[in-house]
Design an enzyme around this catalytic site. Structure first.
Site, PDB file in Angstrom:
ATOM      1  N   CYS A 127     -16.668 -22.931 -61.778  1.00 27.72           N
ATOM      2  CA  CYS A 127     -17.993 -22.986 -61.137  1.00 27.72           C
ATOM      3  C   CYS A 127     -19.137 -22.840 -62.142  1.00 27.72           C
ATOM      4  CB  CYS A 127     -18.114 -21.915 -60.062  1.00 27.72           C
ATOM      5  SG  CYS A 127     -16.804 -22.008 -58.848  1.00 27.72           S
ATOM      6  N   HIS A 176     -25.250 -20.043 -58.764  1.00 27.48           N
ATOM      7  CA  HIS A 176     -24.059 -20.615 -58.139  1.00 27.48           C
ATOM      8  C   HIS A 176     -23.990 -20.099 -56.699  1.00 27.48           C
ATOM      9  CE1 HIS A 176     -20.130 -21.944 -57.297  1.00 27.48           C
ATOM     10  NE2 HIS A 176     -19.567 -20.749 -57.349  1.00 27.48           N
ATOM     11  N   ASN A 200     -19.475 -23.558 -51.021  1.00 33.06           N
ATOM     12  CA  ASN A 200     -19.307 -23.474 -52.471  1.00 33.06           C
ATOM     13  C   ASN A 200     -18.695 -24.782 -52.991  1.00 33.06           C
ATOM     14  OD1 ASN A 200     -18.405 -22.937 -55.071  1.00 33.06           O
ATOM     15  ND2 ASN A 200     -17.510 -20.950 -54.580  1.00 33.06           N
TER      16      ASN A 200
HETATM   17  O1  UT7 Z   1     -16.943 -19.619 -56.999  1.00 32.89           O
HETATM   18  C1  UT7 Z   1     -16.283 -18.404 -56.970  1.00 32.89           C
HETATM   19  C2  UT7 Z   1     -15.270 -18.427 -55.902  1.00 32.89           C
HETATM   20  N1  UT7 Z   1     -15.074 -17.324 -55.050  1.00 32.89           N
HETATM   21  C3  UT7 Z   1     -15.913 -16.427 -54.569  1.00 32.89           C
HETATM   22  O2  UT7 Z   1     -17.020 -16.327 -54.926  1.00 32.89           O
HETATM   23  C4  UT7 Z   1     -15.402 -15.454 -53.549  1.00 32.89           C
HETATM   24  C5  UT7 Z   1     -16.005 -14.105 -53.647  1.00 32.89           C
HETATM   25  N2  UT7 Z   1     -15.593 -13.277 -52.521  1.00 32.89           N
HETATM   26  C6  UT7 Z   1     -16.161 -13.355 -51.315  1.00 32.89           C
HETATM   27  O3  UT7 Z   1     -17.073 -14.122 -51.097  1.00 32.89           O
HETATM   28  C7  UT7 Z   1     -15.661 -12.407 -50.227  1.00 32.89           C
HETATM   29  O4  UT7 Z   1     -14.854 -11.416 -50.811  1.00 32.89           O
HETATM   30  C8  UT7 Z   1     -14.887 -13.151 -49.102  1.00 32.89           C
HETATM   31  C9  UT7 Z   1     -15.816 -14.031 -48.301  1.00 32.89           C
HETATM   32  C10 UT7 Z   1     -13.737 -13.960 -49.681  1.00 32.89           C
HETATM   33  C11 UT7 Z   1     -14.296 -12.108 -48.136  1.00 32.89           C
HETATM   34  O5  UT7 Z   1     -15.347 -11.332 -47.562  1.00 32.89           O
HETATM   35  P1  UT7 Z   1     -15.225  -9.752 -47.461  1.00 32.89           P
HETATM   36  O6  UT7 Z   1     -16.404  -9.270 -46.749  1.00 32.89           O
HETATM   37  O7  UT7 Z   1     -14.955  -9.249 -48.850  1.00 32.89           O
HETATM   38  O8  UT7 Z   1     -13.989  -9.564 -46.518  1.00 32.89           O
HETATM   39  P2  UT7 Z   1     -12.575  -8.888 -46.817  1.00 32.89           P
HETATM   40  O9  UT7 Z   1     -11.793  -9.721 -47.761  1.00 32.89           O
HETATM   41  O10 UT7 Z   1     -12.786  -7.455 -47.156  1.00 32.89           O
HETATM   42  O11 UT7 Z   1     -11.888  -8.971 -45.401  1.00 32.89           O
HETATM   43  C12 UT7 Z   1     -12.339  -8.238 -44.262  1.00 32.89           C
HETATM   44  C13 UT7 Z   1     -11.527  -8.684 -43.084  1.00 32.89           C
HETATM   45  C14 UT7 Z   1     -10.030  -8.705 -43.333  1.00 32.89           C
HETATM   46  O12 UT7 Z   1      -9.387  -8.301 -42.168  1.00 32.89           O
HETATM   47  P3  UT7 Z   1      -8.786  -6.805 -42.025  1.00 32.89           P
HETATM   48  O13 UT7 Z   1      -7.779  -6.688 -43.135  1.00 32.89           O
HETATM   49  O14 UT7 Z   1      -9.958  -5.910 -42.216  1.00 32.89           O
HETATM   50  O15 UT7 Z   1      -8.204  -6.816 -40.670  1.00 32.89           O
HETATM   51  C15 UT7 Z   1      -9.736 -10.165 -43.562  1.00 32.89           C
HETATM   52  O16 UT7 Z   1      -8.427 -10.522 -43.220  1.00 32.89           O
HETATM   53  O17 UT7 Z   1     -11.894 -10.024 -42.725  1.00 32.89           O
HETATM   54  C16 UT7 Z   1     -10.709 -10.808 -42.598  1.00 32.89           C
HETATM   55  N3  UT7 Z   1     -11.013 -12.187 -42.889  1.00 32.89           N
HETATM   56  C17 UT7 Z   1     -11.456 -13.052 -41.964  1.00 32.89           C
HETATM   57  N4  UT7 Z   1     -11.707 -12.882 -40.649  1.00 32.89           N
HETATM   58  C18 UT7 Z   1     -12.152 -13.949 -39.971  1.00 32.89           C
HETATM   59  C19 UT7 Z   1     -10.939 -12.840 -44.071  1.00 32.89           C
HETATM   60  N5  UT7 Z   1     -11.323 -14.120 -43.926  1.00 32.89           N
HETATM   61  C20 UT7 Z   1     -11.641 -14.266 -42.619  1.00 32.89           C
HETATM   62  C21 UT7 Z   1     -12.110 -15.346 -41.846  1.00 32.89           C
HETATM   63  N6  UT7 Z   1     -12.351 -15.137 -40.538  1.00 32.89           N
HETATM   64  N7  UT7 Z   1     -12.338 -16.574 -42.396  1.00 32.89           N
END
Ligand code: UT7
Length: 328
Positions: A111, A255, A285
């Site tokens: 990225c 980004h 993204n």
């Molecule tokens: O270009 C670089 C590429 N990548 C990035 O920049 C990614 C950087 N990371 C992020 O943007 C965030 O960490 C994410 C968007 C990937 C995740 O957001 P978060 O607020 O950190 O959520 P989390 O991973 O802590 O997950 C919280 C909950 C989990 O459920 P439990 O374990 O609390 O029951 C996940 O399973 O949200 C759940 N979850 C979802 N729920 C509904 C994860 N993805 C989804 C989804 N829909 N799409």
């Protein structure tokens, strides 16, 4: 010696996919995606290839720069999702726009690719080795996204953007880096042909041994933490090199990975949101294409003015990160 952005263009696939479209095949909701990421929609290729998006963006950039294909001395393409392993995306896209003999190469810094490519271009321009360089960033993230993984598949989109750059005596500084401890945090293995001589599985490090070739896996939370400190660090260090403070920047083009990452980075820097271009709600993204796409949108909207100090800042797989500041 600095750099002048002479023209910009972009190309997005026609197919628009909103958050609700994911609700039928993974357990997610528009509400979760919107509040956790800021994304409402993304474009997904329904047949258009990465190089075709890149070529269309390049065509527009050449036109905007009033530059003929013969005037281009070098083509730098950035991508993690080329259509081919060889030849390069740069070769395929350049040929489409009528470039015949200019050197063409791909650069993979994930990225952060556009920021890295701009820096390479600046080095060629400042030594006089090139007068005009075409940089095109084209990505089909839907090619490597695992649509069964709800934590990553909702984040990405497809698209391309391009710029034509030339030398100038305006201010330019850059600061590029990698955090290699994070090299497994966003990972996609290459696919392999059948081979009668290879009897064993490859000896991948255990962190990535189970990953399926061709699909991307991401440790979202860890990347999130990295990004919220890497973006402010890159902006700060780049401004330091330029001899001013982040508050003196007129515009920041980050980004677009997650709206919350952008907001947290801004908070660390003590900068207001008005200075930042945000389009993640429309496109998600698009890896290396995000920053030039923003540039293209801002240029078209007349939001960039001569003398503006603008900062481009990115992070991505590798983990690469970095920033460039330039005078518009
Ligand atoms: O270009 C670089 C590429 N990548 C990035 O920049 C990614 C950087 N990371 C992020 O943007 C965030 O960490 C994410 C968007 C990937 C995740 O957001 P978060 O607020 O950190 O959520 P989390 O991973 O802590 O997950 C919280 C909950 C989990 O459920 P439990 O374990 O609390 O029951 C996940 O399973 O949200 C759940 N979850 C979802 N729920 C509904 C994860 N993805 C989804 C989804 N829909 N799409």
């Amino acid at each position: 010696m600095g750099i002048s952005i002479l023209g910009a263009g972009c190309c997005l696939p026609q197919q628009e996919v909103d958050n609700h479209a994911f609700e039928s095949f993974i357990e997610t909701s528009d509400e979760w995606i919107t509040t956790r990421t800021g994304i409402h929609c993304r474009r997904i290729s329904d047949g258009i290839l990465t190089y075709q998006m890149g070529a269309e963006a390049a065509r527009q950039a050449l036109k905007d720069a009033d530059t003929a294909p013969e005037e281009i001395d070098m083509v730098l393409a950035t991508t993690v999702t080329a259509d081919t392993t060889t030849p390069s995306l740069a070769c395929l896209a350049a040929a489409e726009v009528g470039i015949k003999t200019a050197p063409c190469m791909d650069l993979n810094a994930a990225c952060t690719g556009f920021v890295y490519a701009l820096d390479v271009a600046e080095k060629y321009l400042s030594t006089g080795s090139a007068k005009k360089i075409l940089i095109l960033s084209a990505e089909m993230m839907s090619r490597i996204v695992n649509f069964k993984d709800r934590s990553s598949c909702v984040l990405f989109g497809d698209g391309a953007a391009a710029v034509v750059v030339g030398p100038s005596d305006k201010m330019y500084h850059s600061w590029l880096a990698c955090n290699l401890d994070g090299r497994y945090k966003i990972f996609s293995k290459a696919t392999n042909s059948e081979n009668p001589f290879r009897k064993k599985d490859f000896d991948w490090p255990e962190e990535v041994a189970e990953m399926q070739p061709g699909l991307m896996e991401m440790a979202g939370n860890e990347v999130y933490r990295f990004a919220t400190q890497a973006m402010p660090e890159a902006v700060q260090r780049c401004c330091e090199k330029a001899g001013f403070t982040p508050e003196q920047l007129d515009r920041i083009i980050p980004h677009q990975a997650n709206l919350r990452i952008i907001r947290t980075a801004l908070k660390h820097l003590g900068l207001p949101e008005e200075k930042v271009h945000i389009n993640i709600q429309h496109y998600g993204n698009i890896s290396s294409a995000c920053i030039p796409l923003s540039l293209c949108e801002m240029k078209r909207a007349g939001e960039l003015h001569p003398g503006d100090k603008i900062c481009l800042v990115g992070f991505g797989s590798g983990l690469t990160y970095g920033a460039a500041v330039l005078e518009w």
